[in-house]
Design a protein around this motif. Structure first.
Motif: not given
Length: 264
Positions: A35-37, A29-32, A41-45, A119-124
Protein backbone atom coordinates in the motif's frame (compact mmCIF):
# COMPACT_ATOMS: atom_id res chain seq x y z
CA UNK A 1 21.42 -30.29 -16.13
CA UNK A 2 24.59 -30.46 -14.02
CA UNK A 3 24.49 -31.63 -10.42
CA UNK A 4 25.43 -28.16 -9.16
CA UNK A 5 22.64 -26.51 -11.15
CA UNK A 6 20.14 -29.15 -10.03
CA UNK A 7 21.10 -28.67 -6.38
CA UNK A 8 20.84 -24.91 -6.69
CA UNK A 9 17.41 -25.14 -8.34
CA UNK A 10 16.13 -27.61 -5.72
CA UNK A 11 17.55 -25.76 -2.72
CA UNK A 12 16.62 -22.37 -4.14
CA UNK A 13 13.01 -23.50 -4.53
CA UNK A 14 12.98 -24.66 -0.91
CA UNK A 15 14.38 -21.32 0.29
CA UNK A 16 11.86 -19.50 -1.90
CA UNK A 17 9.08 -21.39 -0.15
CA UNK A 18 10.54 -20.44 3.22
CA UNK A 19 10.60 -16.75 2.31
CA UNK A 20 7.01 -16.79 1.02
CA UNK A 21 5.86 -18.55 4.17
CA UNK A 22 7.68 -15.91 6.17
CA UNK A 23 5.72 -13.18 4.40
CA UNK A 24 2.49 -15.09 4.91
CA UNK A 25 3.15 -15.14 8.64
CA UNK A 26 3.76 -11.39 8.66
CA UNK A 27 0.75 -9.95 6.80
CA UNK A 28 1.23 -6.48 8.29
CA UNK A 29 4.58 -6.06 6.55
CA UNK A 30 3.14 -7.39 3.31
CA UNK A 31 0.19 -4.98 3.42
CA UNK A 32 2.49 -2.05 4.21
CA UNK A 33 4.84 -2.79 1.31
CA UNK A 34 1.89 -3.14 -1.08
CA UNK A 35 0.00 0.00 0.00
CA UNK A 36 2.90 2.41 0.54
CA UNK A 37 3.57 3.01 -3.21
CA UNK A 38 -0.13 3.74 -3.78
CA UNK A 39 -0.14 6.18 -0.87
CA UNK A 40 2.94 7.92 -2.24
CA UNK A 41 1.35 8.15 -5.68
CA UNK A 42 -1.71 9.91 -4.28
CA UNK A 43 0.35 12.18 -2.03
CA UNK A 44 3.01 13.19 -4.55
CA UNK A 45 0.56 13.32 -7.44
CA UNK A 46 -1.89 15.70 -5.81
CA UNK A 47 0.35 17.66 -3.45
CA UNK A 48 3.53 18.06 -5.53
CA UNK A 49 1.57 18.18 -8.78
CA UNK A 50 -0.17 21.36 -7.70
CA UNK A 51 3.19 23.05 -7.03
CA UNK A 52 4.89 22.26 -10.36
CA UNK A 53 4.56 23.79 -13.80
CA UNK A 54 3.05 20.56 -15.15
CA UNK A 55 -0.75 20.35 -14.81
CA UNK A 56 -1.88 17.81 -12.22
CA UNK A 57 -2.85 14.97 -14.57
CA UNK A 58 0.25 15.48 -16.73
CA UNK A 59 2.46 15.37 -13.65
CA UNK A 60 0.80 12.18 -12.41
CA UNK A 61 1.48 10.57 -15.80
CA UNK A 62 5.10 11.71 -15.43
CA UNK A 63 5.22 10.51 -11.82
CA UNK A 64 3.93 6.94 -12.15
CA UNK A 65 7.05 5.52 -13.86
CA UNK A 66 9.25 7.38 -11.38
CA UNK A 67 7.41 5.94 -8.39
CA UNK A 68 7.52 2.46 -9.92
CA UNK A 69 11.30 2.70 -10.10
CA UNK A 70 11.61 4.30 -6.65
CA UNK A 71 9.61 1.37 -5.28
CA UNK A 72 11.84 -1.07 -7.14
CA UNK A 73 14.89 0.60 -5.61
CA UNK A 74 13.43 -0.23 -2.19
CA UNK A 75 14.60 -3.76 -2.85
CA UNK A 76 17.82 -2.50 -1.31
CA UNK A 77 16.03 -1.69 1.95
CA UNK A 78 13.88 -4.81 2.18
CA UNK A 79 16.74 -7.11 1.16
CA UNK A 80 19.02 -5.54 3.73
CA UNK A 81 16.53 -5.74 6.58
CA UNK A 82 15.50 -9.35 5.95
CA UNK A 83 19.09 -10.57 5.60
CA UNK A 84 20.18 -8.68 8.73
CA UNK A 85 17.17 -9.99 10.66
CA UNK A 86 17.97 -13.61 9.79
CA UNK A 87 21.62 -13.10 10.66
CA UNK A 88 20.94 -11.27 13.92
CA UNK A 89 18.48 -13.94 15.10
CA UNK A 90 20.78 -16.84 14.26
CA UNK A 91 18.63 -18.19 11.42
CA UNK A 92 21.42 -17.75 8.89
CA UNK A 93 23.85 -19.70 11.07
CA UNK A 94 21.36 -22.56 11.34
CA UNK A 95 20.77 -22.59 7.59
CA UNK A 96 24.53 -22.59 7.03
CA UNK A 97 24.84 -25.89 8.90
CA UNK A 98 22.40 -27.60 6.52
CA UNK A 99 23.48 -29.38 3.31
CA UNK A 100 22.12 -26.53 1.20
CA UNK A 101 23.74 -24.78 -1.74
CA UNK A 102 25.44 -21.61 -0.52
CA UNK A 103 23.79 -19.55 -3.26
CA UNK A 104 20.30 -20.94 -2.55
CA UNK A 105 19.52 -18.91 0.57
CA UNK A 106 20.17 -15.41 -0.85
CA UNK A 107 18.69 -16.51 -4.19
CA UNK A 108 15.48 -17.67 -2.50
CA UNK A 109 15.16 -14.32 -0.74
CA UNK A 110 15.75 -12.36 -3.95
CA UNK A 111 13.25 -14.40 -6.00
CA UNK A 112 10.58 -14.24 -3.27
CA UNK A 113 10.96 -10.46 -3.17
CA UNK A 114 10.65 -10.36 -6.95
CA UNK A 115 7.37 -12.32 -6.90
CA UNK A 116 5.90 -10.07 -4.22
CA UNK A 117 6.95 -6.99 -6.18
CA UNK A 118 5.36 -8.34 -9.36
CA UNK A 119 2.08 -8.94 -7.51
CA UNK A 120 2.23 -5.43 -6.06
CA UNK A 121 2.43 -3.87 -9.52
CA UNK A 122 -1.20 -4.71 -10.23
CA UNK A 123 -2.92 -2.48 -7.63
CA UNK A 124 -0.39 0.29 -8.20
CA UNK A 125 -0.98 0.38 -11.96
CA UNK A 126 -4.75 0.28 -11.44
CA UNK A 127 -4.55 3.32 -9.16
CA UNK A 128 -2.24 4.98 -11.70
CA UNK A 129 -4.87 4.48 -14.39
CA UNK A 130 -7.51 5.90 -12.06
CA UNK A 131 -5.56 9.15 -11.51
CA UNK A 132 -4.86 9.76 -15.19
CA UNK A 133 -1.78 7.76 -16.15
CA UNK A 134 -1.95 5.83 -19.42
CA UNK A 135 0.27 3.41 -21.34
CA UNK A 136 0.66 5.48 -24.50
CA UNK A 137 3.23 3.19 -26.14
CA UNK A 138 2.96 -0.27 -27.67
CA UNK A 139 2.14 -3.48 -25.81
CA UNK A 140 5.66 -4.91 -26.39
CA UNK A 141 7.10 -1.65 -25.07
CA UNK A 142 4.95 -1.85 -21.94
CA UNK A 143 5.95 -5.49 -21.41
CA UNK A 144 9.59 -4.50 -21.80
CA UNK A 145 9.12 -1.73 -19.24
CA UNK A 146 7.71 -4.17 -16.67
CA UNK A 147 10.51 -6.65 -17.36
CA UNK A 148 13.15 -3.95 -16.97
CA UNK A 149 11.54 -2.76 -13.74
CA UNK A 150 11.60 -6.27 -12.24
CA UNK A 151 15.21 -6.77 -13.33
CA UNK A 152 16.17 -3.58 -11.52
CA UNK A 153 14.31 -4.72 -8.39
CA UNK A 154 16.15 -8.04 -8.54
CA UNK A 155 19.50 -6.24 -8.79
CA UNK A 156 18.80 -3.88 -5.90
CA UNK A 157 17.64 -6.76 -3.71
CA UNK A 158 21.04 -8.41 -4.09
CA UNK A 159 22.70 -5.18 -2.95
CA UNK A 160 20.46 -5.23 0.11
CA UNK A 161 21.16 -8.90 0.86
CA UNK A 162 24.90 -8.25 0.83
CA UNK A 163 24.62 -5.18 3.05
CA UNK A 164 22.31 -7.02 5.44
CA UNK A 165 24.76 -9.90 5.77
CA UNK A 166 27.50 -7.33 6.29
CA UNK A 167 25.74 -5.33 9.03
CA UNK A 168 24.38 -8.43 10.83
CA UNK A 169 22.13 -6.20 12.94
CA UNK A 170 18.41 -5.41 12.51
CA UNK A 171 18.59 -1.94 14.02
CA UNK A 172 21.61 -0.89 11.97
CA UNK A 173 20.02 -2.27 8.80
CA UNK A 174 16.79 -0.41 9.53
CA UNK A 175 18.62 2.88 10.01
CA UNK A 176 20.78 2.40 6.95
CA UNK A 177 17.80 1.26 4.92
CA UNK A 178 15.88 4.39 5.88
CA UNK A 179 18.73 6.50 4.51
CA UNK A 180 18.16 4.97 1.05
CA UNK A 181 15.02 7.11 0.78
CA UNK A 182 17.26 9.91 -0.48
CA UNK A 183 18.31 7.98 -3.59
CA UNK A 184 15.13 8.65 -5.61
CA UNK A 185 15.32 12.31 -4.57
CA UNK A 186 18.71 12.50 -6.33
CA UNK A 187 17.19 11.34 -9.61
CA UNK A 188 14.52 12.26 -12.14
CA UNK A 189 11.90 10.05 -10.46
CA UNK A 190 9.89 12.98 -9.11
CA UNK A 191 11.05 16.01 -11.09
CA UNK A 192 12.82 16.65 -14.42
CA UNK A 193 16.58 17.16 -14.07
CA UNK A 194 16.86 19.88 -16.71
CA UNK A 195 16.47 22.68 -14.17
CA UNK A 196 19.03 21.36 -11.68
CA UNK A 197 22.49 22.96 -11.24
CA UNK A 198 25.13 21.42 -13.51
CA UNK A 199 26.93 19.25 -10.95
CA UNK A 200 23.68 18.08 -9.34
CA UNK A 201 22.17 17.25 -12.72
CA UNK A 202 25.22 15.12 -13.51
CA UNK A 203 24.88 13.24 -10.20
CA UNK A 204 21.14 12.72 -10.78
CA UNK A 205 21.54 11.49 -14.35
CA UNK A 206 24.23 8.97 -13.42
CA UNK A 207 21.97 7.63 -10.71
CA UNK A 208 20.69 4.22 -11.95
CA UNK A 209 17.18 5.22 -10.88
CA UNK A 210 17.21 8.01 -13.49
CA UNK A 211 18.16 5.66 -16.31
CA UNK A 212 15.46 3.12 -15.44
CA UNK A 213 12.84 5.84 -14.90
CA UNK A 214 13.60 7.41 -18.28
CA UNK A 215 13.47 3.98 -19.92
CA UNK A 216 10.02 3.31 -18.42
CA UNK A 217 8.70 6.71 -19.49
CA UNK A 218 9.97 6.06 -23.00
CA UNK A 219 8.66 2.48 -23.22
CA UNK A 220 5.27 3.41 -21.75
CA UNK A 221 5.12 6.42 -24.08
CA UNK A 222 4.74 8.90 -21.22
CA UNK A 223 7.63 11.27 -21.94
CA UNK A 224 10.39 11.58 -24.55
CA UNK A 225 14.04 11.01 -23.75
CA UNK A 226 15.49 14.38 -22.67
CA UNK A 227 18.08 16.01 -24.88
CA UNK A 228 21.60 16.77 -23.70
CA UNK A 229 21.45 14.30 -20.83
CA UNK A 230 24.26 12.06 -19.56
CA UNK A 231 24.75 8.77 -21.44
CA UNK A 232 22.60 6.49 -19.19
CA UNK A 233 19.62 8.85 -19.55
CA UNK A 234 20.25 9.70 -23.21
CA UNK A 235 20.23 5.92 -23.97
CA UNK A 236 17.92 4.78 -21.18
CA UNK A 237 17.24 1.15 -22.11
CA UNK A 238 20.89 0.41 -22.78
CA UNK A 239 21.90 2.42 -19.72
CA UNK A 240 19.42 0.55 -17.51
CA UNK A 241 20.55 -2.85 -18.74
CA UNK A 242 24.19 -1.85 -18.24
CA UNK A 243 23.52 -0.69 -14.66
CA UNK A 244 21.61 -3.89 -13.84
CA UNK A 245 24.37 -6.06 -15.32
CA UNK A 246 27.04 -4.24 -13.31
CA UNK A 247 25.07 -4.42 -10.05
CA UNK A 248 24.33 -8.13 -10.45
CA UNK A 249 27.90 -8.95 -11.51
CA UNK A 250 29.27 -7.19 -8.42
CA UNK A 251 26.76 -7.97 -5.67
CA UNK A 252 25.62 -11.53 -6.43
CA UNK A 253 29.12 -12.98 -5.86
CA UNK A 254 29.68 -10.68 -2.88
CA UNK A 255 26.42 -11.76 -1.22
CA UNK A 256 27.02 -15.47 -1.85
CA UNK A 257 30.60 -15.29 -0.54
CA UNK A 258 29.51 -13.31 2.49
CA UNK A 259 26.78 -15.83 3.28
CA UNK A 260 29.18 -18.76 2.87
CA UNK A 261 31.87 -17.15 5.02
CA UNK A 262 29.67 -16.23 7.96
CA UNK A 263 31.35 -14.04 10.53
CA UNK A 264 34.71 -14.74 9.03
Amino acid sequence: MSTVTHDLAHDGTAMLGRQLQRLRNNPGLLILTQTMPVTMLLFFGYVFGSALAMPGEEYRAFLVPGLLVATAANGLMTGMFQAAQDTHRGVTDRLRTLPVSRAAVPLGQAVADLLVTAAGLVPFLLVGLAVGWRMEGSAPGAAGAVGLLLLFRFATTWIGVFLGLLTRNEEAAGQLGGATFILPLLSNAYIPTEGLPGWLRTVAEWNPISAVTTALRDLFGNAPVPEGAAWPVAHPVAGSLAWCAVLLAVFVPLAVRRYARGEG
